[in-house]
Design an enzyme around this catalytic site. Structure first.
Site, PDB file in Angstrom:
ATOM      1  N   ARG A 103       0.837  -1.199   0.000  1.00  9.06           N
ATOM      2  CA  ARG A 103       0.000   0.000   0.000  1.00  9.06           C
ATOM      3  C   ARG A 103       0.866   1.241   0.000  1.00  9.06           C
ATOM      4  O   ARG A 103       1.764   1.366   0.826  1.00  9.06           O
ATOM      5  CB  ARG A 103      -0.874   0.047   1.258  1.00  9.06           C
ATOM      6  CG  ARG A 103      -1.911  -1.002   1.312  1.00  9.06           C
ATOM      7  CD  ARG A 103      -2.960  -0.666   2.341  1.00  9.06           C
ATOM      8  NE  ARG A 103      -2.430  -0.463   3.689  1.00  9.06           N
ATOM      9  CZ  ARG A 103      -3.198  -0.199   4.734  1.00  9.06           C
ATOM     10  NH1 ARG A 103      -4.501  -0.090   4.574  1.00  9.06           N
ATOM     11  NH2 ARG A 103      -2.680  -0.045   5.936  1.00  9.06           N
ATOM     12  N   THR A 107      -1.501   7.418  -0.377  1.00 13.64           N
ATOM     13  CA  THR A 107      -2.813   7.227  -1.018  1.00 13.64           C
ATOM     14  C   THR A 107      -3.508   5.951  -0.542  1.00 13.64           C
ATOM     15  O   THR A 107      -4.702   5.782  -0.773  1.00 13.64           O
ATOM     16  CB  THR A 107      -2.645   7.106  -2.543  1.00 13.64           C
ATOM     17  OG1 THR A 107      -1.875   5.905  -2.806  1.00 13.64           O
ATOM     18  CG2 THR A 107      -1.911   8.303  -3.131  1.00 13.64           C
ATOM     19  N   ASP A 202       4.144  -7.306  10.120  1.00 12.16           N
ATOM     20  CA  ASP A 202       5.108  -7.037  11.196  1.00 12.16           C
ATOM     21  C   ASP A 202       4.958  -8.045  12.336  1.00 12.16           C
ATOM     22  O   ASP A 202       5.951  -8.506  12.899  1.00 12.16           O
ATOM     23  CB  ASP A 202       4.900  -5.620  11.751  1.00 12.16           C
ATOM     24  CG  ASP A 202       5.506  -4.563  10.850  1.00 12.16           C
ATOM     25  OD1 ASP A 202       6.334  -4.911   9.981  1.00 12.16           O
ATOM     26  OD2 ASP A 202       5.150  -3.383  10.999  1.00 12.16           O
TER      27      ASP A 202
HETATM   28  N1  URA Z   1      -2.799  -4.285   7.032  1.00 14.33           N
HETATM   29  C1  URA Z   1      -2.529  -4.757   8.269  1.00 14.33           C
HETATM   30  O1  URA Z   1      -1.591  -5.517   8.456  1.00 14.33           O
HETATM   31  N2  URA Z   1      -3.310  -4.367   9.294  1.00 14.33           N
HETATM   32  C2  URA Z   1      -4.360  -3.526   9.142  1.00 14.33           C
HETATM   33  O2  URA Z   1      -5.039  -3.223  10.122  1.00 14.33           O
HETATM   34  C3  URA Z   1      -4.631  -3.057   7.838  1.00 14.33           C
HETATM   35  C4  URA Z   1      -3.839  -3.446   6.811  1.00 14.33           C
END
Ligand code: URA
Length: 208
Positions: A103, A107, A202
């Site tokens: 992502r 944006t 993570d």
């Molecule tokens: N990606 C994630 O790992 N956690 C979220 O809350 C949204 C996107």
């Protein structure tokens, strides 16, 4: 929405609460994702086509079944990786095709960076694996890539969905069945799911 399936299996809900817990360490987190994925695999494959397969038991011959369709697992890098093992245990002959999408920080739109799909589809059913259906941007783009590739039947399996992401995916691709362990309240200003579980990548890979 008729194409959204949210499991209320007690085992799954028990494990999901442990997964959400901020105190859950990466090793346990990965284990829980694997186990929840097995339970979600069970739910998401209930409509797979079968064909007859005669079988000989130690006592006699009888009728049986085998899966008719070839399944392709499509984990979205990197958070989707943790869901592969659980699915693979249930369907060891599935092929695994990785897609890399992240992502954009500003944006929140998906950026493609890796595509290991072969030239033409080799499977009948594609199962997209991505734990967090947040804005829906990645899910919509991954589905579009699979359709352009020629995939006919696509399912999406995630752990937690936000209403915004579910709406976006279901509107853009109404033919895709969506399987989740929970639908949460909302997205925050960083497009994270609330209450959610934080960053699924993570937390699996210890990079928080
Ligand atoms: N990606 C994630 O790992 N956690 C979220 O809350 C949204 C996107």
């Amino acid at each position: 929405m008729s194409n959204v399936h949210v499991s209320n299996h007690p085992l799954l809900l028990h494990k999901l609460a442990m997964l959400r817990d901020v105190k859950t360490e990466p090793k346990k987190f990965r284990e829980l994702i694997r186990e929840i994925s097995i339970l979600l695999a069970y739910e998401a494959t209930a409509d797979l086509a079968l064909q007859d397969k005669p079988v000989t038991t130690p006592l006699t011959q009888t009728s049986g079944f085998e899966l008719k369709e070839m399944i392709g697992l499509v984990p979205i890098l990197r958070a989707g990786l943790g869901m592969v093992e659980g699915f693979w245990e249930m369907m060891p002959s599935a092929e695994v095709w990785h897609l890399g999408l992240y992502r954009d920080h500003q944006t929140f739109e998906p950026i493609r960076y890796y595509n290991k799909l072969p030239v033409a589809p080799t499977v009948d059913v594609c199962v997209i694996l991505d734990p967090m259906l947040a804005t829906g941007g990645t899910a919509v783009e991954a589905t579009r890539m699979l359709k352009n590739w020629g995939a006919k039947k696509i399912k999406y399996v995630g752990l937690i969905g936000a209403p915004e992401g579910i709406d976006r995916l279901a509107t853009a691709h109404p033919d895709v069945q969506i399987y989740l362990a929970a639908i949460d309240e909302r997205l925050n200003e960083h497009a994270y799911i609330v209450p959610g579980l934080g960053d699924a990548g993570d937390r699996q890979f210890g990079t928080g």
